[in-house]
Motif scaffolding. Sequence first.
Motif, mmCIF file in Angstrom:
data_model
loop_
_atom_site.group_PDB
_atom_site.id
_atom_site.type_symbol
_atom_site.label_atom_id
_atom_site.label_comp_id
_atom_site.label_asym_id
_atom_site.label_seq_id
_atom_site.Cartn_x
_atom_site.Cartn_y
_atom_site.Cartn_z
ATOM 1 N N VAL A 1 0.844 -1.197 0.000
ATOM 2 C CA VAL A 1 0.000 0.000 0.000
ATOM 3 C C VAL A 1 0.875 1.241 0.000
ATOM 4 C CG1 VAL A 1 -1.742 1.307 1.288
ATOM 5 C CG2 VAL A 1 -1.917 -1.195 1.126
ATOM 6 N N TYR A 2 1.881 1.251 0.853
ATOM 7 C CA TYR A 2 2.772 2.405 0.951
ATOM 8 C C TYR A 2 3.465 2.671 -0.386
ATOM 9 C CZ TYR A 2 6.611 5.454 2.198
ATOM 10 O OH TYR A 2 7.503 6.502 2.217
ATOM 11 N N GLU A 3 4.055 1.647 -0.977
ATOM 12 C CA GLU A 3 4.806 1.838 -2.230
ATOM 13 C C GLU A 3 3.908 2.356 -3.353
ATOM 14 O OE1 GLU A 3 8.032 1.936 -2.593
ATOM 15 O OE2 GLU A 3 8.357 1.290 -0.532
ATOM 16 N N PHE A 4 2.696 1.839 -3.449
ATOM 17 C CA PHE A 4 1.776 2.293 -4.485
ATOM 18 C C PHE A 4 1.361 3.743 -4.236
ATOM 19 C CE2 PHE A 4 -2.240 2.980 -6.586
ATOM 20 C CZ PHE A 4 -2.073 2.366 -7.818
ATOM 21 N N ALA A 5 0.959 4.037 -3.002
ATOM 22 C CA ALA A 5 0.477 5.385 -2.684
ATOM 23 C C ALA A 5 1.594 6.416 -2.737
ATOM 24 C CB ALA A 5 -0.197 5.390 -1.313
ATOM 25 N N ALA A 6 2.827 6.023 -2.447
ATOM 26 C CA ALA A 6 3.959 6.957 -2.435
ATOM 27 C C ALA A 6 4.472 7.268 -3.835
ATOM 28 C CB ALA A 6 5.092 6.380 -1.590
ATOM 29 N N ASN A 7 4.086 6.493 -4.821
ATOM 30 C CA ASN A 7 4.558 6.700 -6.192
ATOM 31 C C ASN A 7 3.768 7.844 -6.833
ATOM 32 O OD1 ASN A 7 5.088 6.614 -8.939
ATOM 33 N ND2 ASN A 7 5.181 4.390 -9.014
ATOM 34 N N PRO A 8 4.405 8.975 -7.132
ATOM 35 C CA PRO A 8 3.691 10.116 -7.718
ATOM 36 C C PRO A 8 2.956 9.783 -9.011
ATOM 37 C CG PRO A 8 5.890 10.772 -7.044
ATOM 38 C CD PRO A 8 5.816 9.266 -6.908
ATOM 39 N N ASP A 9 3.487 8.829 -9.782
ATOM 40 C CA ASP A 9 2.823 8.467 -11.041
ATOM 41 C C ASP A 9 1.461 7.827 -10.810
ATOM 42 O OD1 ASP A 9 4.957 9.433 -12.559
ATOM 43 O OD2 ASP A 9 6.000 7.495 -12.482
ATOM 44 N N ASN A 10 1.224 7.293 -9.619
ATOM 45 C CA ASN A 10 -0.062 6.663 -9.310
ATOM 46 C C ASN A 10 -1.105 7.649 -8.790
ATOM 47 O OD1 ASN A 10 0.793 4.097 -10.052
ATOM 48 N ND2 ASN A 10 1.597 3.662 -8.017
ATOM 49 N N LEU A 11 -0.698 8.842 -8.386
ATOM 50 C CA LEU A 11 -1.647 9.793 -7.789
ATOM 51 C C LEU A 11 -2.889 10.040 -8.645
ATOM 52 C CD1 LEU A 11 0.737 12.409 -6.136
ATOM 53 C CD2 LEU A 11 -0.727 10.729 -4.994
ATOM 54 N N PRO A 12 -2.762 10.286 -9.956
ATOM 55 C CA PRO A 12 -3.974 10.532 -10.740
ATOM 56 C C PRO A 12 -4.925 9.336 -10.790
ATOM 57 C CG PRO A 12 -2.043 11.294 -11.938
ATOM 58 C CD PRO A 12 -1.556 10.491 -10.750
ATOM 59 N N ARG A 13 -4.433 8.147 -10.497
ATOM 60 C CA ARG A 13 -5.273 6.948 -10.530
ATOM 61 C C ARG A 13 -6.188 6.831 -9.323
ATOM 62 N NH1 ARG A 13 -1.595 1.940 -11.582
ATOM 63 N NH2 ARG A 13 -3.631 0.954 -11.779
ATOM 64 N N TRP A 14 -5.792 7.466 -8.208
ATOM 65 C CA TRP A 14 -6.598 7.277 -6.995
ATOM 66 C C TRP A 14 -6.852 8.560 -6.208
ATOM 67 C CZ3 TRP A 14 -4.865 8.173 -1.980
ATOM 68 C CH2 TRP A 14 -3.484 8.357 -1.826
ATOM 69 N N ALA A 15 -6.020 9.563 -6.327
ATOM 70 C CA ALA A 15 -6.135 10.760 -5.489
ATOM 71 C C ALA A 15 -6.769 11.919 -6.250
ATOM 72 C CB ALA A 15 -4.766 11.146 -4.934
ATOM 73 N N SER A 16 -8.049 11.779 -6.578
ATOM 74 C CA SER A 16 -8.731 12.807 -7.385
ATOM 75 C C SER A 16 -8.793 14.154 -6.682
ATOM 76 C CB SER A 16 -10.151 12.352 -7.728
ATOM 77 O OG SER A 16 -10.967 12.365 -6.564
ATOM 78 N N GLY A 17 -8.738 14.158 -5.351
ATOM 79 C CA GLY A 17 -8.756 15.413 -4.619
ATOM 80 C C GLY A 17 -7.448 16.157 -4.713
ATOM 81 N N LEU A 18 -6.425 15.510 -5.262
ATOM 82 C CA LEU A 18 -5.108 16.126 -5.373
ATOM 83 C C LEU A 18 -4.646 16.243 -6.817
ATOM 84 C CD1 LEU A 18 -2.593 17.263 -4.005
ATOM 85 C CD2 LEU A 18 -1.760 14.920 -3.766
ATOM 86 N N ALA A 19 -4.638 15.153 -7.533
ATOM 87 C CA ALA A 19 -4.063 15.151 -8.884
ATOM 88 C C ALA A 19 -5.065 14.590 -9.875
ATOM 89 C CB ALA A 19 -2.783 14.320 -8.908
ATOM 90 N N GLN A 20 -5.348 15.363 -10.912
ATOM 91 C CA GLN A 20 -6.323 14.906 -11.906
ATOM 92 C C GLN A 20 -5.684 14.480 -13.221
ATOM 93 O OE1 GLN A 20 -8.973 18.330 -11.821
ATOM 94 N NE2 GLN A 20 -10.366 17.140 -10.570
ATOM 95 N N CYS A 21 -4.413 14.740 -13.388
ATOM 96 C CA CYS A 21 -3.731 14.332 -14.612
ATOM 97 C C CYS A 21 -2.255 14.122 -14.295
ATOM 98 C CB CYS A 21 -3.936 15.372 -15.710
ATOM 99 S SG CYS A 21 -3.269 16.985 -15.300
ATOM 100 N N HIS A 22 -1.441 14.110 -15.298
ATOM 101 C CA HIS A 22 -0.004 13.865 -15.164
ATOM 102 C C HIS A 22 0.611 14.718 -14.051
ATOM 103 C CE1 HIS A 22 4.090 12.974 -16.298
ATOM 104 N NE2 HIS A 22 4.342 14.259 -16.344
ATOM 105 N N VAL A 23 1.526 14.116 -13.316
ATOM 106 C CA VAL A 23 2.240 14.801 -12.236
ATOM 107 C C VAL A 23 3.607 15.225 -12.762
ATOM 108 C CG1 VAL A 23 3.250 14.505 -9.945
ATOM 109 C CG2 VAL A 23 1.038 13.452 -10.480
ATOM 110 N N GLU A 24 3.900 16.510 -12.669
ATOM 111 C CA GLU A 24 5.215 17.014 -13.067
ATOM 112 C C GLU A 24 6.125 16.998 -11.850
ATOM 113 O OE1 GLU A 24 4.992 20.924 -14.836
ATOM 114 O OE2 GLU A 24 3.037 20.447 -15.700
ATOM 115 N N ARG A 25 7.398 16.693 -12.079
ATOM 116 C CA ARG A 25 8.368 16.697 -10.990
ATOM 117 C C ARG A 25 9.316 17.878 -11.158
ATOM 118 N NH1 ARG A 25 7.736 11.143 -12.083
ATOM 119 N NH2 ARG A 25 7.250 9.932 -10.238
#
Length: 136
Positions: free
Chosen positions: A24-48
């Motif tokens: 769970v930690y590894e999946f949630a900590a991966n910025p590339d996964n944020l748009p897949r589950w964290a709609s309140g934060l990221a709605q598309c590609h995450v820039e670094r």
Amino acid sequence: MSNDPKTLRSRHVSQVIACPPAQVYEFAANPDNLPRWASGLAQCHVERDGDTLVVDSPMGRVTVRFTPHNDLGVLDHDVTLSSGTTVNNPVRVLAHPNGSEILFTVRQIDLSDEEFDRDTATVAEDLERLRDLLER
């Protein structure tokens, strides 16, 4: 509106996920996964930008800084809004008899009671989406 610092509330939203805490930690900590589950934060590609993430969110363009990778399940992150306000979001992945439990603390900072209710509901939906993705 309850934005008196003495009356600001916090709510703890959690979700049990039938997966080991490390997964769970590894999946949630991966910025590339944020748009897949964290709609309140990221709605598309995450820039670094170094350790800072730049995302288009429902709150507009925001920057996000996560706590460094760790073995404790700590996913705390600071979200800096376009207004310059920074909101600290404590998040923990905990061991649970059925796998893991992810716990997100939602704070009522500069939010009306209605906005706070909406944010809490969004976090609950996001954690359910995370569970669904990981339990597939």
